[in-house]
Motif scaffolding. Structure first.
Motif: not given
Length: 183
Positions: A141-146
């Motif tokens: 997900h985006a949060g994990v990638i960030k």
């Protein structure tokens, strides 16, 4: 370890909805989006996915195409937004959004997870999978990638990394963060 971060394809949710850990369906465009991911993905030896179905579906497709087993790791789940889950971002109380902005890493006005908590579990997952010393794809997900990019040192520590649905970010020779549970 070479780490490739893959964001899930487009979810079937209203524009502007906070859906974090909510398990949502994907749009009917999944097949075309997944094909585009497969064409752009570097070779990997491990496929690891968030347990949420929007990631697992794409991860199964990647693993199957590469003839690899699929591994599920709960630490790759999106941030828990607590009471904000399923709400439109524009409808959230301004006071709660301000509290989050004023202490981005530690505030939890929604009652869920803080950004610091997310970062800690992502760093632990990276450290544990880095022990395999093989090219790995995290479908997540985006949060994990960030969080992964922020801990990498190649992006600002302000979680500014951006990746679209079905997007890929390759982090070559991802260093361990030193937070492994195996120490």
């Amino acid at each position: 370890m070479s780490l490739t971060l893959v964001r899930h394809t487009r979810p079937d949710v209203p524009e502007g909805m906070c859906y974090g850990r909510t398990d949502v369906a994907l749009l009917d465009t999944f097949r075309d989006e997944a094909d585009a991911v497969l064409k752009s993905l570097p070779e990997v030896c491990q496929v690891v996915s968030s347990p949420l179905s929007r990631c697992r579906k794409l991860a199964r497709r990647i693993a199957s195409a590469a003839g690899l087993p699929l591994h599920i790791d709960g630490r790759l789940t999106e941030m828990d937004f607590g009471a904000w889950e399923g709400q439109l971002w524009c409808a959230l109380p301004a006071s709660e959004l301000d509290a989050w902005a004023n202490d981005f890493m530690h505030a939890r006005p929604h009652g869920g997870e803080s950004v610091a908590m997310l970062k800690k579990r992502v760093d632990e997952a990276i450290d544990d999978w880095a022990a395999h010393r093989q090219p790995i794809a995290f479908v997540t997900h985006a949060g994990v990638i960030k969080a992964a990019c922020a801990s990498d040192g190649s992006a600002p520590r302000d979680f500014s990394a951006s990746v679209g649905f079905g997007g890929i970010i390759a982090l070559a020779d991802k260093p361990q963060t030193g937070r492994s549970n195996h120490d």
